[in-house]
Design a protein around this motif. Structure first.
Motif, mmCIF file in Angstrom:
data_model
loop_
_atom_site.group_PDB
_atom_site.id
_atom_site.type_symbol
_atom_site.label_atom_id
_atom_site.label_comp_id
_atom_site.label_asym_id
_atom_site.label_seq_id
_atom_site.Cartn_x
_atom_site.Cartn_y
_atom_site.Cartn_z
ATOM 1 N N LEU A 13 0.649 -1.793 -6.590
ATOM 2 C CA LEU A 13 0.635 -0.832 -5.490
ATOM 3 C C LEU A 13 -0.758 -0.246 -5.343
ATOM 4 C CD1 LEU A 13 2.345 0.767 -3.387
ATOM 5 C CD2 LEU A 13 2.618 2.526 -5.146
ATOM 6 N N VAL B 115 -2.668 4.632 -4.392
ATOM 7 C CA VAL B 115 -1.781 5.678 -4.922
ATOM 8 C C VAL B 115 -2.495 7.024 -4.933
ATOM 9 C CG1 VAL B 115 -0.348 4.143 -6.315
ATOM 10 C CG2 VAL B 115 -2.415 5.146 -7.313
ATOM 11 N N CYS C 119 6.610 5.189 -9.884
ATOM 12 C CA CYS C 119 6.161 3.800 -9.852
ATOM 13 C C CYS C 119 6.578 3.068 -11.126
ATOM 14 C CB CYS C 119 4.641 3.739 -9.692
ATOM 15 S SG CYS C 119 4.020 4.188 -8.065
ATOM 16 N N VAL D 245 4.281 10.689 -8.656
ATOM 17 C CA VAL D 245 4.263 9.377 -8.000
ATOM 18 C C VAL D 245 4.090 8.281 -9.038
ATOM 19 C CG1 VAL D 245 2.935 7.878 -6.449
ATOM 20 C CG2 VAL D 245 3.466 10.237 -5.771
ATOM 21 N N THR E 96 8.939 1.306 0.029
ATOM 22 C CA THR E 96 8.394 0.333 -0.924
ATOM 23 C C THR E 96 9.225 0.293 -2.192
ATOM 24 O OG1 THR E 96 6.145 0.492 -0.070
ATOM 25 C CG2 THR E 96 6.391 -0.238 -2.342
ATOM 26 N N SER F 31 6.564 5.804 3.582
ATOM 27 C CA SER F 31 6.350 4.387 3.295
ATOM 28 C C SER F 31 6.586 4.090 1.817
ATOM 29 C CB SER F 31 4.931 4.001 3.696
ATOM 30 O OG SER F 31 4.665 2.662 3.379
ATOM 31 N N PHE F 32 6.186 5.002 0.945
ATOM 32 C CA PHE F 32 6.380 4.835 -0.491
ATOM 33 C C PHE F 32 7.866 4.710 -0.830
ATOM 34 C CE2 PHE F 32 6.633 7.085 -4.737
ATOM 35 C CZ PHE F 32 6.222 5.997 -5.490
ATOM 36 N N THR G 113 -5.987 3.144 -7.330
ATOM 37 C CA THR G 113 -6.481 4.181 -6.443
ATOM 38 C C THR G 113 -7.576 3.600 -5.553
ATOM 39 O OG1 THR G 113 -7.364 6.427 -6.312
ATOM 40 C CG2 THR G 113 -8.279 5.015 -8.023
ATOM 41 N N ASP H 72 0.848 -1.191 0.000
ATOM 42 C CA ASP H 72 0.000 0.000 0.000
ATOM 43 C C ASP H 72 0.883 1.241 0.000
ATOM 44 O OD1 ASP H 72 -2.842 1.060 0.392
ATOM 45 O OD2 ASP H 72 -1.735 2.094 1.977
ATOM 46 N N TYR H 73 0.440 2.285 -0.686
ATOM 47 C CA TYR H 73 1.217 3.530 -0.713
ATOM 48 C C TYR H 73 1.378 4.091 0.701
ATOM 49 C CZ TYR H 73 2.511 8.368 -1.623
ATOM 50 O OH TYR H 73 3.149 9.580 -1.615
ATOM 51 N N ASN I 4 1.902 6.460 2.778
ATOM 52 C CA ASN I 4 2.367 7.843 2.887
ATOM 53 C C ASN I 4 3.700 7.965 2.161
ATOM 54 O OD1 ASN I 4 4.492 7.086 4.804
ATOM 55 N ND2 ASN I 4 2.830 6.848 6.280
ATOM 56 N N VAL J 64 -0.920 0.125 -10.694
ATOM 57 C CA VAL J 64 -1.243 0.997 -9.567
ATOM 58 C C VAL J 64 -2.758 1.071 -9.431
ATOM 59 C CG1 VAL J 64 0.867 2.366 -9.656
ATOM 60 C CG2 VAL J 64 -1.099 3.065 -11.029
#
Length: 279
Positions: free
Chosen positions: A229, A232, A242, A238, A206, A202-203, A252, A196-197, A199, A250
């Motif tokens: 992912l 997003v 990715c 971003v 990842t 964390s991104f 949303t 998971d993205y 924040n 990705v």
């Protein structure tokens, strides 16, 4: 890099068939559904969004989404697999895979609401061991005409179970999670990593771990393991990062709301996608 969405499907959310059609019409490749079987009525869980306590079953709505579309991939993100009977769950997913013509992705995770696990007889400290056995048992049922599995949490001898999935040897297992051992789980029994993205910090982690996963997979002779992912932001920068990192898809997180709200969220997402693609 493909695009798609996840959603908490509820009675207040845009109807899954209509949502799936809109995503397919707009060129997206996947729609995954979240799961909570229930929420314990406690002071802790009362603060969680209402959608957590009122989600449809992810594979029921996956069926509705699949029957409304021709190409869109459907499935779970995530199924709390340790909370399910694996024999029943194997049949459920295989049934949806048959009805969809082989378009199911099986996203799994250990969960985090400990009271919910306990109501299913799952000890929180053992949920990941149980998750592994459930996934392994389900895959065995899918692959074998006469299936047997034996482990501390799951055990059965010589069972027949049809239908089998259309996808061979089975629908892809997307292992969700961001913890320190998640890559071990992906390599042990997964086909795809599903982080998971969360924040920006964390991104960044990842992106580094995508490279680590690919290196470890190559060392293990696994080939290139895809990464999907979720969550997003609608940010072309971003999305560009990715793609550069080799993320395959990705997603949303759409609001658990009616069609007008969902359409506006999709418009925002697609503006970011268009900017990223230079359209």
């Amino acid at each position: 890099m493909e695009t798609g969405a996840t959603v908490f499907a509820t009675t207040a959310t845009m109807e899954p068939g209509a949502l799936a059609r809109r995503l397919e019409e707009r060129g997206h490749s996947a729609l995954y559904f979240a799961e909570h079987t229930h929420l314990p009525a406690s002071e802790h869980t009362a603060r969680l969004p209402h959608a957590f306590r009122s989600t449809f079953d992810p594979f029921v709505v996956s069926t509705a989404a699949a029957l409304a579309t021709r190409r869109l991939r459907v499935g779970s993100a995530i199924c709390l697999v340790a909370q399910h009977d694996p024999i029943v769950l194997a049949k459920t997913i295989a049934s949806v895979d048959q009805l969809s013509g082989g378009r199911v992705d099986f996203g799994v995770g250990g969960g985090w609401v400990e009271e919910e696990m306990a109501h299913h007889g799952v000890a929180p400290a053992r949920r990941f061991a149980r998750m592994r056995e459930h996934v392994e048992a389900i895959r065995t049922i899918w692959r074998e005409d006469e299936a047997s599995y034996r482990g501390p949490h799951v055990s059965f001898e010589r069972i027949w179970s049809w239908p089998k999935p259309v996808q061979w040897p089975h629908p892809p297992v997307l292992v969700g999670g961001m913890g320190p051992k998640v890559l071990d789980r992906v390599l042990a029994y997964g086909d795809v990593w599903l982080p998971d993205y969360a924040n920006a910090e964390s991104f960044e982690r990842t992106l580094r771990r995508v490279a680590e996963l690919r290196s470890r997979a190559a060392d293990a002779g696994r080939g290139r393991i895809p990464v999907v992912l979720t969550g997003v932001p609608h940010d072309p920068e971003v999305l560009e990062r990715c793609e550069a990192a080799g993320i395959n898809r990705v997603l949303t997180l759409l609001p658990a709301a009616g069609g007008g709200v969902v359409e506006r969220a999709l418009d925002s997402y697609e503006r970011a996608i268009a900017d990223w693609r230079g359209e």
